[in-house]
Each structure stands twice: as C-alpha cells, then as structure tokens.
Design an enzyme around this catalytic site. Structure first.
Site, PDB file in Angstrom:
ATOM      1  CD  GLU A  41      -2.673   2.645  -5.767  1.00  0.00           C
ATOM      2  OE1 GLU A  41      -1.405   2.387  -5.411  1.00  0.00           O
ATOM      3  OE2 GLU A  41      -3.597   1.831  -5.821  1.00  0.00           O
ATOM      4  NE  ARG A  85      -4.078  -1.525   0.097  1.00  0.00           N
ATOM      5  CZ  ARG A  85      -4.196  -2.346  -0.581  1.00  0.00           C
ATOM      6  NH1 ARG A  85      -3.384  -2.807  -1.612  1.00  0.00           N
ATOM      7  NH2 ARG A  85      -5.555  -3.177  -0.802  1.00  0.00           N
ATOM      8  CG  HIS A 102      -2.351  -1.338  -7.125  1.00  0.00           C
ATOM      9  ND1 HIS A 102      -2.840  -0.557  -6.171  1.00  0.00           N
ATOM     10  CD2 HIS A 102      -2.419  -2.608  -6.947  1.00  0.00           C
ATOM     11  CE1 HIS A 102      -2.922  -1.268  -5.148  1.00  0.00           C
ATOM     12  NE2 HIS A 102      -2.889  -2.501  -5.392  1.00  0.00           N
TER      13      HIS A 102
END
Length: 313
Positions: free
Chosen positions: A259, A230, A280
């Site tokens: 994000e 994270r 990601h």
C-alpha cells in the site's frame, strides 16, 4: 532535556495533534518515503512519530539520538522491533481507538456483499431495470444477515466489538484466536460453517497468508471474506482465483499486501461487483482519528514522564 520530535507522515492523521506538555521542538512532514529522507529528517530527533513509514535496521543504525518511535496506528510491522529492543529504542502504538469505525466498516461491507448492492446499482445504471416487464429483477442472489453465521478470526478488542454488532443483527458468532479464551472454536470450524468471515489479527510470520487456496476451498460457496486488518493475511492470487471460479461468493478488503498499490495488484485487476476494495480507510472516521491523535501524544508524554504506556514488546 528538550526533546526533538519529528512527525514523518503527518498527512496520514486527519485530526488535531496537540502540543506535548514537556520542553520540545516539533517538526512535521506531510509524507516521507525514501530511506535517505528518513535519515536526514530524523538525524537530530529523539522522538519519531510515524504511521506507515518503514523503520528498518539499516535506517535505525544511522539514528543514534533516537529514543522513541511512536506509531500512529495499532500495527507495528513497519518497525524493526528486534533492532529497537537490542538498541534501547522504545516502540509504542495506539490501542483501542477504532472500536466503532472498524466494526462499522465491516458491517457495511457485509451488507453490501450479502445483498449484492454493487451489482444491482451497476445494473440500474446500465439500464437493466428498464428492460424488464416486472417491477423488479433478481439477477443476483440476496441473502439475509439475520440467522446467518459470522466467523471472527482474531477475537481481541476489535473482534469483540464486531461480534456485539453482529449479534444485534441476529447473527451467530464463531470466534477464533490463538490466545485461549472462553467460547472459541478452531479455525477449520470457522472456515466451514461461517457465512461471513472477518479477519482481525496482526500480520506476523505465523499469520502471513493464513488464508490461502486450501482455506478458501473449505469455505461455503455462498460465504464472503472480509479483511480490514492486514493485506498479507490472505493469499491475494488465491483469492482472485476463488472469486473467478465461484469458490466463495464475495470479498470485501480494506487492505492490500502493498500500500499504496503503485505497481498494481491482482485484486484491482478484477472487475467484479462481488469484490469491494477500499483504500485502508476502515480506521479513519473523524472521531477515531481524533482519539488516535490524542493517544499518540499521551504515549509520548508518558514516555518522557518515565511511565511508558502502550509499549510494543
């Protein structure tokens, strides 16, 4: 009872999502972002499927029919779990699905950074190789993986899978976790002795910005930091400064604090070959996504059968 299932961000799961084996209606939306759309689309839903759609108290209060939030991910920081617990909404997540894809991404980032691959590729494109008299050039340090030390912060299922692969490469492992286990070391040891540090812990109030300026200064100037967990685990401003002044040798990040970074991000402002930022996707191999999609439906079938699994407490 016929359940009403609504998937709010279907485009986030690139795999086949099978039909549940109980009476239901099913509606899916490729993406959902605004609180107004969330409420409108879930107003009649008993089961919500989400990945990164925020489910906060102000939204949940307007959804009295909702009984289950099935998160198509391991992290559940987008869900107000306290409100759900107080109001009888079960939250379930995905577990042990990224046991290959995340470790492989970590290893890929590690090799790229330890061997300065991006810097050399860019130099070749810019004509540097054609300028030298020898058959090669050594503008950027190249370091072996074998014989180096990896610190793993968060020694759960994924952390252990990373360790297995690193050990096969001849690395020494220094694992750290808040949950007692055999063989753990303290965080300070990880920071001071590791050549590669990789983060695999959840984002909580206790872990937010756990790696800041103080921790970065404790690391070796030749070490690299990898984060596929994270973005909020690391103080991004402190990391940017550490990379600029050479406090550490490099960083590989698959996550950012916000994000997608529609308003920009300090790390994205850096034009440095020793910083790799991917969008990601460490979790997103085709194989892993299909495991995730299958488990997502397994979770809601278990809930409807009154045998809930993977419940987030």
């Amino acid at each position: 009872m016929e359940h009403a299932i609504v998937f709010l961000d279907r485009e986030s799961v690139g795999a086949n999502v099978r039909k549940p084996d109980f009476p239901h209606t099913y509606t899916e939306y490729q993406s959902t972002w605004t609180p107004e759309d969330i409420v409108d689309r879930l107003k009649d839903a008993t089961i919500a499927l989400i990945n990164k759609v925020p489910m906060r108290a102000e939204v949940l209060k307007q959804l009295p029919k909702l009984k289950l939030i099935a998160v198509a991910a391991t992290g559940t920081d987008v869900v107000d779990k306290a409100y759900c617990k107080e109001n009888g909404i079960t939250v379930v997540n995905i577990r042990n699905y990224a046991f290959n894809t995340v470790p492989e991404h970590v290893i890929a980032l590690m090799f790229a950074l330890r061997r300065n691959l991006l810097a050399y590729v860019q130099d070749v494109k810019n004509g540097r190789w054609a300028e030298v008299d020898q058959f090669c050039f050594f503008d950027h340090p190249i370091r072996d993986i074998a014989g180096s030390t990896m610190g793993i912060v968060g020694y759960g299922a994924i952390g252990k899978e990373v360790a297995k692969r690193a050990e096969c490469l001849g690395m020494k492992i220094l694992p750290y976790d808040v949950f007692p286990q055999e063989g753990l070391v303290d965080l300070e040891t990880v920071l001071k002795e590791s050549d590669v540090i990789t983060l695999h812990c959840p984002l909580t109030p206790e872990t937010e910005n756990m790696i800041g300026a103080k921790e970065l200064k404790m690391m070796k100037p030749t070490s690299i930091l990898i984060n596929t967990a994270r973005g909020g685990l690391v103080d991004e401003a402190a990391l940017a400064e550490a990379l600029k002044v050479g406090t550490i040798a490099g960083a590989g990040f698959d996550v950012l604090t916000k994000e997608p970074p529609k308003e920009g991000n300090i790390l994205l402002d850096l034009d440095m070959p020793n910083l790799i930022v991917t969008p990601h996707v460490a979790w997103a191999s085709r194989e892993a996504m299909q495991i995730l999609a299958d488990q997502l439906i397994d979770n809601i079938e278990a809930f409807v059968a009154e045998k809930p699994q993977n419940v987030v407490v």
